[in-house]
Design an enzyme around this catalytic site. Structure first.
Site, PDB file in Angstrom:
ATOM      1  CG  ASN A 151      -1.824   1.137   1.340  1.00 36.89           C
ATOM      2  OD1 ASN A 151      -1.780   2.036   0.490  1.00 36.89           O
ATOM      3  ND2 ASN A 151      -2.661   1.141   2.353  1.00 36.89           N
ATOM      4  NE  ARG A 164      -6.139   1.608   0.005  1.00 32.29           N
ATOM      5  CZ  ARG A 164      -6.125   2.738   0.696  1.00 32.29           C
ATOM      6  NH1 ARG A 164      -5.023   3.137   1.294  1.00 32.29           N
ATOM      7  NH2 ARG A 164      -7.213   3.464   0.790  1.00 32.29           N
ATOM      8  CG  HIS A 171     -12.891   3.737   3.330  1.00 35.74           C
ATOM      9  ND1 HIS A 171     -13.582   4.773   3.931  1.00 35.74           N
ATOM     10  CD2 HIS A 171     -11.585   3.989   3.562  1.00 35.74           C
ATOM     11  CE1 HIS A 171     -12.730   5.613   4.489  1.00 35.74           C
ATOM     12  NE2 HIS A 171     -11.513   5.162   4.277  1.00 35.74           N
ATOM     13  NE  ARG A 213      -9.942  12.795   4.429  1.00 32.32           N
ATOM     14  CZ  ARG A 213      -9.891  11.510   4.067  1.00 32.32           C
ATOM     15  NH1 ARG A 213     -10.786  11.036   3.223  1.00 32.32           N
ATOM     16  NH2 ARG A 213      -8.955  10.717   4.522  1.00 32.32           N
ATOM     17  CD  GLU A 260      -8.884  -1.293   4.201  1.00 32.05           C
ATOM     18  OE1 GLU A 260      -8.375  -1.091   5.331  1.00 32.05           O
ATOM     19  OE2 GLU A 260      -9.139  -0.388   3.403  1.00 32.05           O
TER      20      GLU A 260
END
Ligand code: AMP
Length: 399
Positions: A10, A89, A178, A239, A384
């Site tokens: 990743n 990823r 996600h 965010r 993941e």
């Protein structure tokens, strides 16, 4: 050892997370993080056989040096012989990728094309792919996309009410992110609730530094809160999530903001950090709220209210609700946030079990509502990396 080990990568702009996972047994043989890439004092931290190690990296072409060090490490630890694939990823797959893909020249080109939709993420993912393709030249390389799971959404859910031409010419639409996590925890919930092969209506809440919810009907994503970019939807660490789009013109015309200042404001200075003026870290927010810090409490209240409101709205595409799943650093560990959210949703029929809710943390899986009640709220730690390893091993075998 079996021969279904996959190196999972990743790759971010200044970091590279890696793991070697047995895709059959889900066992993790190596995990680590190369960090401060391209900055001063880059290093690799890794865990092998339960022991933690730190190795300094030379400065220079950071991603290449990190990958080469990783190759050396994998060989020294004698883990290279069992590897069957490298799984990457990739954040944005646009509309092109509905599933994971074996990386060929045309797949690489398509990932490059979608980089305009994710300028912060895809170029870093590509650096990882290029460096790993050189370093592990004999191994199949597989891309697993954050957006792919959401490609089953209907246009009713993914189109914005903008001129249609923006979608046709520039691919402007909701993509969602996600996806690998939403897929993993929803599949696990279907398994745990014995709903396999039966109709199922599940909302998954991935709550980490980034936060999103997904409506999963019969195992397929039918709506999600993130949009064209990972900024839309819920309140997150830094965010803003949803805001009035009229804010853009106001900031430009009244407060002389530039586009890049607005981008920084909404992505890096808002969310829990913006409201609390304290921290983006949920633990710090919870601790300060408990000590009476008013803005920390407000940040927590807004985070939970917006989350509950978004979850409730997904009862529309699902036509009901069987289960709500919490995952991610916050979802897996914060009994405070889970309790506040489930209580605001009691009208659905949830009855929180305080003991089960307190017990579900540090990687444990379980139902946190009364077993007699419906719908159920659950905690399922995400994985993941395992999904990436399984997809990569499967595609490598099929080639
Ligand atoms: P992630 O991006 O999934 O690693 O999640 C990071 C977020 O999880 C941060 O906001 C952390 O503060 C939060 N987190 C981790 N552990 C806890 C905890 N025990 N209680 C509350 N939040 C936590």
């Amino acid at each position: 050892m079996s021969s279904s080990h996959v190196l999972v990568l990743n790759c971010g702009s200044s970091s590279l997370k890696f793991a070697i996972i047995d895709s059959s047994s889900a066992q993790e043989h190596l995990s680590g993080l190369a960090e401060r890439l391209g900055e001063s004092s880059p290093q690799i931290k890794y865990k092998f056989n339960g022991e933690k190690h730190v190795v300094a990296l030379a400065s220079g072409d950071a991603h290449e040096i990190a990958i080469n060090k990783l190759v050396e490490l994998v060989k020294t630890l004698k883990l290279d012989q069992q590897l069957v694939a490298v799984g990457h990823r990739v954040v944005h797959g646009g509309e092109h990728f509905t599933h994971s893909a074996l990386i060929t020249d045309s797949v690489l080109e398509a990932i490059k094309q979608t980089a305009t939709l994710a300028p912060l993420h895809n170029p870093a993912n590509l650096l990882g792919i290029e460096a790993a393709s050189d370093a592990f030249a004999t191994l199949p390389q597989v891309a697993v996309f954050d957006t792919a799971f959401h490609q089953t959404m209907d246009p009713t859910a993914f189109l914005y009410a903008l001129p249609y031409e923006l979608y046709k010419k520039h691919s402007i639409r909701r993509y969602g992110f996600h996806g690998t996590s939403h897929y993993y925890v929803s599949a696990r919930a279907i398994d745990l609730l014995e709903l396999d092969g039966k109709p199922s209506k599940i909302v998954t809440a991935h709550l980490g530094n980034g936060c999103s919810v997904c409506a999963v009907k019969d195992g397929k994503s039918v709506d999600t809160s993130m949009g064209l970019t990972p900024l839309e939807g819920l309140v997150m660490g830094t965010r803003s999530g949803d805001i009035d789009p009229g804010l853009f013109a106001y900031l430009v015309n009244q407060l002389d903001y530039t586009a890049s200042q607005i981008d920084t404001l909404l992505n890096k200075e808002s969310g829990l950090l913006g409201i609390s003026e304290l921290s983006n870290d949920c633990r710090t927010i919870e601790e300060n709220a408990a000590d009476g810090h008013a803005q920390a409490q407000l940040a927590l209240d807004i985070f939970c209210y917006r989350l509950a409101k978004q979850i409730a709205s997904f009862a529309v595409p699902l036509s009901g609700l069987d289960a709500l799943v919490f995952t991610g650093g916050i979802g897996e560990n914060s009994d405070v946030i889970r309790a506040k959210v489930v209580k605001q949703l009691e009208f659905f029929g949830f009855i929180l079990n305080d003991e089960q809710n307190l017990a579900a943390r540090f990687g444990s899986e379980g139902i946190i509502t009364e077993l007699s009640a419906s719908p159920k709220a659950m905690v399922i730690p995400t994985n993941e990396e395992l999904v990436i390893a399984q997809d990569a091993a499967k595609l490598a075998q099929e080639q």
